[in-house]
Write an enzyme that holds these catalytic residues in place. Structure first.
Site, PDB file in Angstrom:
ATOM      1  N   LYS A  25       6.244 -35.218  49.225  1.00  0.00           N
ATOM      2  CA  LYS A  25       5.136 -36.012  49.732  1.00  0.00           C
ATOM      3  C   LYS A  25       3.838 -35.659  48.989  1.00  0.00           C
ATOM      4  O   LYS A  25       3.781 -35.833  47.790  1.00  0.00           O
ATOM      5  CB  LYS A  25       5.031 -35.819  51.249  1.00  0.00           C
ATOM      6  CG  LYS A  25       6.396 -35.886  51.985  1.00  0.00           C
ATOM      7  CD  LYS A  25       7.040 -37.243  51.941  1.00  0.00           C
ATOM      8  CE  LYS A  25       8.489 -37.248  52.435  1.00  0.00           C
ATOM      9  NZ  LYS A  25       8.713 -36.671  53.759  1.00  0.00           N
ATOM     10  N   ARG A  70      20.422 -19.710  40.017  1.00  0.00           N
ATOM     11  CA  ARG A  70      20.311 -19.951  41.468  1.00  0.00           C
ATOM     12  C   ARG A  70      19.347 -18.931  42.071  1.00  0.00           C
ATOM     13  O   ARG A  70      18.541 -19.243  42.922  1.00  0.00           O
ATOM     14  CB  ARG A  70      21.679 -19.883  42.152  1.00  0.00           C
ATOM     15  CG  ARG A  70      21.555 -20.029  43.651  1.00  0.00           C
ATOM     16  CD  ARG A  70      22.832 -20.346  44.438  1.00  0.00           C
ATOM     17  NE  ARG A  70      24.076 -20.120  43.772  1.00  0.00           N
ATOM     18  CZ  ARG A  70      24.698 -18.942  43.671  1.00  0.00           C
ATOM     19  NH1 ARG A  70      24.154 -17.860  44.213  1.00  0.00           N
ATOM     20  NH2 ARG A  70      25.836 -18.832  43.032  1.00  0.00           N
ATOM     21  N   ASP A  96       5.321 -27.099  59.875  1.00  0.00           N
ATOM     22  CA  ASP A  96       5.509 -28.118  58.829  1.00  0.00           C
ATOM     23  C   ASP A  96       4.122 -28.692  58.526  1.00  0.00           C
ATOM     24  O   ASP A  96       3.533 -29.403  59.339  1.00  0.00           O
ATOM     25  CB  ASP A  96       6.468 -29.198  59.346  1.00  0.00           C
ATOM     26  CG  ASP A  96       6.763 -30.275  58.298  1.00  0.00           C
ATOM     27  OD1 ASP A  96       5.940 -30.453  57.375  1.00  0.00           O
ATOM     28  OD2 ASP A  96       7.795 -30.954  58.430  1.00  0.00           O
ATOM     29  N   TYR A 120       9.542 -35.004  62.211  1.00  0.00           N
ATOM     30  CA  TYR A 120      10.241 -35.854  61.251  1.00  0.00           C
ATOM     31  C   TYR A 120      11.673 -36.100  61.762  1.00  0.00           C
ATOM     32  O   TYR A 120      12.332 -35.166  62.237  1.00  0.00           O
ATOM     33  CB  TYR A 120      10.235 -35.139  59.904  1.00  0.00           C
ATOM     34  CG  TYR A 120      11.047 -35.831  58.851  1.00  0.00           C
ATOM     35  CD1 TYR A 120      10.649 -37.065  58.353  1.00  0.00           C
ATOM     36  CD2 TYR A 120      12.228 -35.270  58.364  1.00  0.00           C
ATOM     37  CE1 TYR A 120      11.412 -37.717  57.402  1.00  0.00           C
ATOM     38  CE2 TYR A 120      12.981 -35.915  57.406  1.00  0.00           C
ATOM     39  CZ  TYR A 120      12.575 -37.139  56.931  1.00  0.00           C
ATOM     40  OH  TYR A 120      13.315 -37.785  55.993  1.00  0.00           O
TER      41      TYR A 120
HETATM   42  C1  LIG Z   1       9.743 -36.160  54.534  1.00  0.00           C
HETATM   43  C2  LIG Z   1       9.486 -35.097  55.511  1.00  0.00           C
HETATM   44  C3  LIG Z   1      10.386 -34.034  55.688  1.00  0.00           C
HETATM   45  C4  LIG Z   1      11.706 -33.968  54.956  1.00  0.00           C
HETATM   46  O1  LIG Z   1      11.536 -33.792  53.599  1.00  0.00           O
HETATM   47  P1  LIG Z   1      12.560 -34.333  52.486  1.00  0.00           P
HETATM   48  O2  LIG Z   1      11.932 -33.875  51.216  1.00  0.00           O
HETATM   49  O3  LIG Z   1      12.635 -35.809  52.630  1.00  0.00           O
HETATM   50  O4  LIG Z   1      13.885 -33.690  52.742  1.00  0.00           O
HETATM   51  C5  LIG Z   1      10.047 -33.043  56.584  1.00  0.00           C
HETATM   52  N1  LIG Z   1       8.895 -33.095  57.296  1.00  0.00           N
HETATM   53  C6  LIG Z   1       8.017 -34.104  57.156  1.00  0.00           C
HETATM   54  C7  LIG Z   1       6.760 -34.101  57.958  1.00  0.00           C
HETATM   55  C8  LIG Z   1       8.281 -35.138  56.274  1.00  0.00           C
HETATM   56  O5  LIG Z   1       7.409 -36.155  56.163  1.00  0.00           O
END
Ligand SMILES: *Cc1c(COP(=O)(O)O)cnc(C)c1O
Length: 389
Positions: free
Chosen positions: A205, A56, A180, A108
């Site tokens: 992504k 962990r 982000d 998001y």
């Molecule tokens: C998909 C996404 C998230 C969340 O990520 P997960 O891996 O699905 O938990 C956060 N911010 C953006 C811009 C996203 O497209």
């Protein structure tokens, strides 16, 4: 926490994408970082070990990914998590009940749900603000403001936030700027260059890019902030497994090859859509018709493959979504394959109806993630799906 070597920061982007943070396996010389599929590490004697005690806290595969993404963003420390949302949640553990966070109003859907439904009841307070307007952000600052959180370009409205302006407001408020960077990736946008304190991603992504894992990562430059995040990563434990870390690491090796193609395909598809549906229907920061195109050109080097289109009604959206054959109807984005989705009922289903209406996430809104297929096939697919629209 993994501190990266200074030399990892100096090479070009593609060289860093392939090599940064990676060392040949000390046992065999394997060029690929092995998947250290282990929960624990044998100690030579009491208190004598190789720096690894329990997985962990540290895992060599995860560390390779953390060093790699940190190097791509121009940061010095990385922390990988089990998902993008787990990353956001762990970042919020930097704060205490009573603290105030300013968050971009279009983020998001899962970020909004986490803040509104889980963290607000625990005592953090949030102001959701239109971060396109720096004066609105400045006006939202209070004596308790500890962070500004924004996502640029935003999901799914493709709003652009001026990162340098946000950094200035955050500095004056002694708050952290948390960005982000999932939609842009470090290939097209490096928020640290504009004064960000924390950059994070859903590695699910573009960074992974192959739609085969869920993960997240946060990277920072500040040693003290890194020590706090390392504590949170181990103490809260939302860590990714070694196999998922390895898949993400495999993905980042080709980020610099994939992103230009996502950009080219995205722009060509957006231009075609503008001709087919009219300028007002297409939202893509790479198009001169985007109201913040100039700002996007200033702080980004390219625009990925994300496009939103407003078709005016749910029936028209359904017409398109039901007819595409190369684009697949699915949540998520950033993979090599093209995806199409309906934010109002899919990625942003958790956002209350009145907020969706205020943000423009209407029943007619469709979001496209252009993959790296042959662009002629993408356009031909949309063309046949638009027949009769
Ligand atoms: C998909 C996404 C998230 C969340 O990520 P997960 O891996 O699905 O938990 C956060 N911010 C953006 C811009 C996203 O497209």
């Amino acid at each position: 926490m993994t501190r990266i070597n200074a030399e990892d920061l100096e090479a070009g982007f593609g060289t860093r994408a392939i090599h940064a943070g990676q060392r040949p396996d000390p046992m065999s010389g394997a060029i690929m970082t092995p998947i250290y599929q282990t929960s624990t590490y044998v100690q030579e004697a009491m208190g004598v070990h190789k720096g690894y005690e329990y997985a962990r806290g540290k895992n060599p595969t995860r560390e390779a990914l953390e060093r790699n993404v940190a190097a791509l963003e121009g940061a010095t420390h990385g922390f990988a998590f089990a998902s993008g949302v787990a990353t956001t949640d762990s970042l919020m553990k930097l704060f205490r009940a009573g603290d105030h966070v300013i968050c971009a109003e279009n983020v998001y859907g899962g970020t909004y749900r986490l803040f509104d439904r889980l963290l607000q009841p625990l005592g953090l307070s949030f102001s959701f603000v239109d971060t396109r307007d720096p004066s609105a952000v400045r006006a939202a600052v209070t004596a308790r403001t500890v962070a500004i959180v924004c996502e640029t370009p935003s999901n799914p409205m493709m709003r652009i936030t001026d990162l340098a302006a946000m950094a200035e407001i955050a500095r004056a408020a002694r708050a952290l700027l948390i960005v982000d960077n999932t939609f842009a990736t470090p290939f097209f946008q490096r928020p640290f260059d504009f004064g960000a304190d924390v950059v994070y991603h859903s590695t699910t992504k573009y960074l992974n890019g192959h739609s085969d894992m869920i993960g997240g990562i946060a990277v920072v430059r500040d040693d003290e902030l890194a020590a706090r995040l390392q504590f949170i990563q181990n103490a809260a434990g939302a860590v990714p497994g070694p196999f998922d870390s390895w898949l993400a690491l495999r993905g980042t090796k080709t980020l610099h090859l994939r992103m230009p193609r996502h950009h080219e395909n995205g722009l060509a598809v957006a231009q075609w859509l503008e001709r087919r549906l009219g300028e007002a229907a297409v939202v893509c920061p790479g198009l001169p018709s985007h109201p913040q195109h100039a700002l996007a050109m200033r702080q980004m080097q390219g625009f990925s493959g994300m496009i939103s289109i407003e078709l005016g009604s749910k029936a028209r959206a359904k017409h398109l979504l039901d007819r595409v054959r190369v684009f697949s109807l699915a949540e998520s984005l950033g993979g090599v394959e093209s995806l199409i989705s309906h934010p109002a009922t899919m990625t942003h289903a958790s956002v209350p109806a009145e907020r969706k209406a205020m943000l423009g996430i209407s029943d007619g809104l469709v979001r496209l993630s252009c993959g790296v297929e042959d662009v002629a096939d993408l356009i031909a697919d949309l063309s046949q799906a638009c027949d009769g629209l």
